[in-house]
Design a protein around this motif. Structure first.
Motif, PDB file in Angstrom:
ATOM      1  N   GLU A   1       0.814  -1.216   0.000  1.00 23.79           N
ATOM      2  CA  GLU A   1       0.000   0.000   0.000  1.00 23.79           C
ATOM      3  C   GLU A   1       0.845   1.263   0.000  1.00 23.79           C
ATOM      4  OE1 GLU A   1      -2.757  -0.557   3.238  1.00 23.79           O
ATOM      5  OE2 GLU A   1      -4.103  -1.738   1.959  1.00 23.79           O
ATOM      6  N   SER A   2       2.086   1.159   0.479  1.00 19.65           N
ATOM      7  CA  SER A   2       2.958   2.330   0.496  1.00 19.65           C
ATOM      8  C   SER A   2       3.982   2.288  -0.632  1.00 19.65           C
ATOM      9  CB  SER A   2       3.674   2.438   1.846  1.00 19.65           C
ATOM     10  OG  SER A   2       4.580   1.365   1.993  1.00 19.65           O
ATOM     11  N   ASP A   3       3.794   1.365  -1.580  1.00 13.93           N
ATOM     12  CA  ASP A   3       4.686   1.197  -2.725  1.00 13.93           C
ATOM     13  C   ASP A   3       6.089   0.750  -2.328  1.00 13.93           C
ATOM     14  OD1 ASP A   3       3.865   1.124  -5.287  1.00 13.93           O
ATOM     15  OD2 ASP A   3       4.325   3.205  -5.763  1.00 13.93           O
ATOM     16  N   GLU A   4       6.227   0.150  -1.162  1.00 14.87           N
ATOM     17  CA  GLU A   4       7.489  -0.413  -0.682  1.00 14.87           C
ATOM     18  C   GLU A   4       7.449  -1.897  -0.998  1.00 14.87           C
ATOM     19  OE1 GLU A   4      11.072  -0.600   1.728  1.00 14.87           O
ATOM     20  OE2 GLU A   4       9.868   1.181   1.477  1.00 14.87           O
ATOM     21  N   GLN A   5       8.009  -2.271  -2.113  1.00 17.44           N
ATOM     22  CA  GLN A   5       7.914  -3.656  -2.555  1.00 17.44           C
ATOM     23  C   GLN A   5       9.166  -4.436  -2.167  1.00 17.44           C
ATOM     24  OE1 GLN A   5       6.447  -4.371  -6.490  1.00 17.44           O
ATOM     25  NE2 GLN A   5       5.293  -2.481  -6.497  1.00 17.44           N
ATOM     26  N   THR A   6       9.352  -4.613  -0.874  1.00 15.86           N
ATOM     27  CA  THR A   6      10.449  -5.443  -0.396  1.00 15.86           C
ATOM     28  C   THR A   6       9.879  -6.507   0.534  1.00 15.86           C
ATOM     29  OG1 THR A   6      10.926  -3.984   1.466  1.00 15.86           O
ATOM     30  CG2 THR A   6      12.186  -3.610  -0.554  1.00 15.86           C
ATOM     31  N   VAL A   7      10.527  -7.679   0.529  1.00 21.03           N
ATOM     32  CA  VAL A   7      10.097  -8.784   1.378  1.00 21.03           C
ATOM     33  C   VAL A   7      11.321  -9.496   1.929  1.00 21.03           C
ATOM     34  CG1 VAL A   7       7.864  -9.235   0.271  1.00 21.03           C
ATOM     35  CG2 VAL A   7       9.921 -10.287  -0.656  1.00 21.03           C
ATOM     36  N   THR A   8      11.143 -10.100   3.091  1.00 20.80           N
ATOM     37  CA  THR A   8      12.189 -10.956   3.649  1.00 20.80           C
ATOM     38  C   THR A   8      11.991 -12.368   3.105  1.00 20.80           C
ATOM     39  OG1 THR A   8      10.865 -11.606   5.567  1.00 20.80           O
ATOM     40  CG2 THR A   8      12.220  -9.602   5.805  1.00 20.80           C
ATOM     41  N   ASP A   9      12.957 -13.249   3.376  1.00 15.51           N
ATOM     42  CA  ASP A   9      12.807 -14.644   2.956  1.00 15.51           C
ATOM     43  C   ASP A   9      11.559 -15.258   3.576  1.00 15.51           C
ATOM     44  OD1 ASP A   9      16.331 -15.641   2.866  1.00 15.51           O
ATOM     45  OD2 ASP A   9      15.121 -14.494   1.464  1.00 15.51           O
ATOM     46  N   ARG A  10      11.363 -15.013   4.861  1.00 10.69           N
ATOM     47  CA  ARG A  10      10.198 -15.578   5.544  1.00 10.69           C
ATOM     48  C   ARG A  10       8.897 -15.057   4.936  1.00 10.69           C
ATOM     49  NH1 ARG A  10      10.425 -15.779  11.728  1.00 10.69           N
ATOM     50  NH2 ARG A  10      11.682 -17.553  11.119  1.00 10.69           N
ATOM     51  N   GLN A  11       8.828 -13.755   4.679  1.00 11.93           N
ATOM     52  CA  GLN A  11       7.631 -13.193   4.061  1.00 11.93           C
ATOM     53  C   GLN A  11       7.421 -13.774   2.668  1.00 11.93           C
ATOM     54  OE1 GLN A  11       8.760  -9.096   4.311  1.00 11.93           O
ATOM     55  NE2 GLN A  11       7.736  -8.778   6.282  1.00 11.93           N
ATOM     56  N   SER A  12       8.516 -13.981   1.935  1.00 15.03           N
ATOM     57  CA  SER A  12       8.420 -14.576   0.598  1.00 15.03           C
ATOM     58  C   SER A  12       7.838 -15.977   0.666  1.00 15.03           C
ATOM     59  CB  SER A  12       9.802 -14.640  -0.067  1.00 15.03           C
ATOM     60  OG  SER A  12      10.328 -13.352  -0.252  1.00 15.03           O
ATOM     61  N   ARG A  13       8.345 -16.786   1.586  1.00 13.96           N
ATOM     62  CA  ARG A  13       7.835 -18.157   1.746  1.00 13.96           C
ATOM     63  C   ARG A  13       6.357 -18.149   2.137  1.00 13.96           C
ATOM     64  NH1 ARG A  13      12.683 -19.081   3.839  1.00 13.96           N
ATOM     65  NH2 ARG A  13      12.019 -18.810   5.980  1.00 13.96           N
ATOM     66  N   ASN A  14       6.016 -17.303   3.108  1.00 11.40           N
ATOM     67  CA  ASN A  14       4.625 -17.240   3.574  1.00 11.40           C
ATOM     68  C   ASN A  14       3.679 -16.772   2.470  1.00 11.40           C
ATOM     69  OD1 ASN A  14       5.398 -18.091   6.125  1.00 11.40           O
ATOM     70  ND2 ASN A  14       5.425 -16.034   6.993  1.00 11.40           N
ATOM     71  N   LEU A  15       4.096 -15.748   1.730  1.00 11.62           N
ATOM     72  CA  LEU A  15       3.252 -15.220   0.663  1.00 11.62           C
ATOM     73  C   LEU A  15       3.095 -16.253  -0.450  1.00 11.62           C
ATOM     74  CD1 LEU A  15       1.617 -12.970  -0.610  1.00 11.62           C
ATOM     75  CD2 LEU A  15       3.772 -11.967  -1.441  1.00 11.62           C
ATOM     76  N   LYS A  16       4.169 -16.911  -0.821  1.00 16.04           N
ATOM     77  CA  LYS A  16       4.107 -17.942  -1.863  1.00 16.04           C
ATOM     78  C   LYS A  16       3.150 -19.062  -1.437  1.00 16.04           C
ATOM     79  CE  LYS A  16       7.097 -20.845  -4.709  1.00 16.04           C
ATOM     80  NZ  LYS A  16       6.697 -22.192  -4.356  1.00 16.04           N
ATOM     81  N   ALA A  17       3.270 -19.512  -0.206  1.00 14.90           N
ATOM     82  CA  ALA A  17       2.387 -20.573   0.290  1.00 14.90           C
ATOM     83  C   ALA A  17       0.934 -20.108   0.278  1.00 14.90           C
ATOM     84  CB  ALA A  17       2.808 -20.994   1.696  1.00 14.90           C
ATOM     85  N   LEU A  18       0.690 -18.887   0.688  1.00 14.14           N
ATOM     86  CA  LEU A  18      -0.676 -18.359   0.699  1.00 14.14           C
ATOM     87  C   LEU A  18      -1.250 -18.314  -0.713  1.00 14.14           C
ATOM     88  CD1 LEU A  18      -3.051 -16.957   2.170  1.00 14.14           C
ATOM     89  CD2 LEU A  18      -1.856 -14.795   1.769  1.00 14.14           C
TER      90      LEU A  18
END
Length: 97
Positions: free
Chosen positions: A53-70
């Protein structure tokens, strides 16, 4: 004790406008489901959502894994499938780095 790299190292998540919309919609729908069940929304989900929402398109490894699984576990409208697959491929590439 130091924080593991998966929680501090960030990666740029370069998404098209359409991909951002699909991810945003999925995150909001998932957050709504948690709230409807009177359960707390996972912090990683809120962080990724706020970043989009703030146009900050960065993710950690954990966030990447969680988002991919979701994204892989959600039933999505057929029109969103190509964009979702592209996002999952981007997340997979991030995780392989």
């Amino acid at each position: 004790m130091s924080t593991p790299p998966q929680e501090t190292e960030t990666h740029t998540l370069a998404l098209s406008h359409e991909q951002q919309w699909v991810v945003h919609h999925t995150l909001v729908a998932t957050a709504d489901e948690y709230l409807d069940d009177d359960e707390p929304v996972p912090p990683w989900l809120l962080t990724v959502l706020e970043g989009l929402e703030s146009d900050e398109q960065t993710v950690t490894d954990r966030q990447s894994r969680n988002l991919k699984a979701l994204l892989e576990d959600r039933e999505l409208p057929e029109a969103d499938v190509p964009e979702t697959r592209a996002v999952c491929a981007t997340l997979e590439a991030i995780l392989e780095d």
